[in-house]
Design a protein around this motif. Structure first.
Motif, PDB file in Angstrom:
ATOM      1  N   ALA A  99       0.833  -1.197   0.000  1.00 21.49           N
ATOM      2  CA  ALA A  99       0.000   0.000   0.000  1.00 21.49           C
ATOM      3  C   ALA A  99       0.863   1.241   0.000  1.00 21.49           C
ATOM      4  N   THR A 100       0.237   2.333  -0.403  1.00 18.53           N
ATOM      5  CA  THR A 100       0.834   3.653  -0.320  1.00 18.53           C
ATOM      6  C   THR A 100       0.217   4.368   0.870  1.00 18.53           C
ATOM      7  N   ALA A 101       1.075   4.881   1.748  1.00 15.47           N
ATOM      8  CA  ALA A 101       0.598   5.546   2.962  1.00 15.47           C
ATOM      9  C   ALA A 101       0.541   7.040   2.724  1.00 15.47           C
ATOM     10  N   ASN A 102      -0.658   7.589   2.739  1.00 12.50           N
ATOM     11  CA  ASN A 102      -0.866   9.002   2.456  1.00 12.50           C
ATOM     12  C   ASN A 102      -1.080   9.762   3.756  1.00 12.50           C
ATOM     13  N   GLN A 103      -0.372  10.847   3.912  1.00 11.56           N
ATOM     14  CA  GLN A 103      -0.525  11.653   5.122  1.00 11.56           C
ATOM     15  C   GLN A 103      -1.851  12.383   5.084  1.00 11.56           C
ATOM     16  N   GLY A 104      -2.631  12.216   6.122  1.00  8.78           N
ATOM     17  CA  GLY A 104      -3.903  12.913   6.219  1.00  8.78           C
ATOM     18  C   GLY A 104      -5.062  12.227   5.536  1.00  8.78           C
ATOM     19  N   SER A 105      -4.833  11.063   4.963  1.00  6.43           N
ATOM     20  CA  SER A 105      -5.935  10.345   4.322  1.00  6.43           C
ATOM     21  C   SER A 105      -5.690   8.853   4.437  1.00  6.43           C
ATOM     22  N   GLU A 106      -6.656   8.073   3.977  1.00  7.26           N
ATOM     23  CA  GLU A 106      -6.504   6.628   4.076  1.00  7.26           C
ATOM     24  C   GLU A 106      -5.448   6.130   3.096  1.00  7.26           C
ATOM     25  N   ALA A 107      -4.859   5.008   3.459  1.00  3.37           N
ATOM     26  CA  ALA A 107      -3.868   4.392   2.589  1.00  3.37           C
ATOM     27  C   ALA A 107      -4.529   3.828   1.334  1.00  3.37           C
ATOM     28  N   THR A 108      -3.752   3.731   0.285  1.00  2.00           N
ATOM     29  CA  THR A 108      -4.205   3.142  -0.979  1.00  2.00           C
ATOM     30  C   THR A 108      -3.602   1.761  -1.112  1.00  2.00           C
ATOM     31  N   TYR A 109      -4.475   0.742  -1.170  1.00  2.00           N
ATOM     32  CA  TYR A 109      -4.012  -0.639  -1.157  1.00  2.00           C
ATOM     33  C   TYR A 109      -3.947  -1.220  -2.559  1.00  2.00           C
ATOM     34  N   GLU A 110      -2.965  -2.097  -2.745  1.00  2.00           N
ATOM     35  CA  GLU A 110      -2.824  -2.816  -4.013  1.00  2.00           C
ATOM     36  C   GLU A 110      -3.758  -4.024  -4.028  1.00  2.00           C
ATOM     37  N   SER A 111      -3.954  -4.511  -5.226  1.00  3.61           N
ATOM     38  CA  SER A 111      -4.804  -5.680  -5.383  1.00  3.61           C
ATOM     39  C   SER A 111      -4.276  -6.839  -4.546  1.00  3.61           C
ATOM     40  N   GLY A 112      -5.165  -7.453  -3.808  1.00  4.43           N
ATOM     41  CA  GLY A 112      -4.786  -8.584  -2.973  1.00  4.43           C
ATOM     42  C   GLY A 112      -4.484  -8.222  -1.539  1.00  4.43           C
ATOM     43  N   PHE A 113      -4.490  -6.949  -1.228  1.00  2.00           N
ATOM     44  CA  PHE A 113      -4.228  -6.482   0.134  1.00  2.00           C
ATOM     45  C   PHE A 113      -5.400  -5.615   0.582  1.00  2.00           C
ATOM     46  N   VAL A 114      -5.845  -5.830   1.829  1.00  2.00           N
ATOM     47  CA  VAL A 114      -7.018  -5.115   2.332  1.00  2.00           C
ATOM     48  C   VAL A 114      -6.706  -4.456   3.666  1.00  2.00           C
TER      49      VAL A 114
END
Lengths: 112, 116
Positions: B47-62
């Motif tokens: 995943a990509t960890a974004n400051q101030g918002s939810e992380a963005t997950y790759e396919s297969g990761f929740v």
């Protein structure tokens, strides 16, 4: 889906010899990275290639990028034992330089 | 370049428990990422960890399995929840995009996780 393929996956070579590792990728990208990983260690950044025709050299390693062929090469000149490690290429599908897809890695062993 | 530290460096955990991994950077960075490297394998972006918002997950990761926090520009955590032996891997954080950084992406030392 972006696929990144390296070959060979395993490479055993003699000190003093030359060899090339290949990295092919399936989607247009102008940003390619090479990393080195020693056993039990994290990744060390070797090269960042940012445009078609880019060539970078550091010591016995030289990396190049051909975006039209979707191919990067890592050339090893006169290998020495200290170069033994696993080498990864990684392709970024975001122009901001971030979301990386890695190749399988090439495990290089340089024998005396 | 950036100096990145991770805690813990390694851990052995029991099935069904959770572990939180910390990633600290010595300078402010725009982007932080979490990768998994299973034994003998390459790296896979979680995943990509974004400051101030939810992380963005790759396919297969929740998010339920890998909740991520990014409270500021120098720190992030990854939790591996309800662990199973299949979660045994090296977990690496990486950073990109900061005034102290060039175009490359730098990786932390990794956290070696073994789940029994």
């Amino acid at each position: 889906e972006l696929k990144v393929e390296q070959n060979p996956l395993f490479l055993s070579m003699q000190e003093g010899k030359n060899y090339t590792i290949y990295c092919n990728y399936s989607t247009t990208s102008d940003r390619l990275y090479w990393y080195r990983q020693d056993p039990g260690k994290s990744l060390e950044s070797l090269f960042v290639l940012l445009s078609n025709g880019a060539v970078k050299q550091e010591g016995r390693l030289m990396a190049s990028l051909d975006t039209k062929a979707r191919l990067s090469t890592l050339h090893i000149t006169a290998a020495v034992h200290d170069l033994s490690a696993t080498y990864f290429c990684a392709v970024d599908i975001w122009t901001s330089g971030s979301r990386l897809t890695f190749g399988e890695g090439t495990q290089l062993t340089v024998n005396p | 370049s950036a100096v990145i530290s991770q805690k813990p460096s390694r851990d052995i955990c029991q099935r069904g428990t959770s572990l939180t991994i910390q990633c600290q950077v010595d300078s402010q960075v725009t982007m932080m990422f979490w990768y998994r490297q299973q034994p003998g394998q390459s790296l896979t972006l979680i995943a990509t960890a974004n400051q101030g918002s939810e992380a963005t997950y790759e396919s297969g990761f929740v998010i339920d399995k890998f909740p991520i926090s990014r409270p500021n520009l120098t720190f992030s955590t990854l939790t591996v929840s309800n662990m199973s032996p299949e979660d045994s891997s090296i977990y690496l954080c990486s950073v990109a995009g900061g005034t102290a950084l060039t175009n490359t992406q730098y990786f932390g030392p990794g956290t070696r996780l073994t789940v029994l």
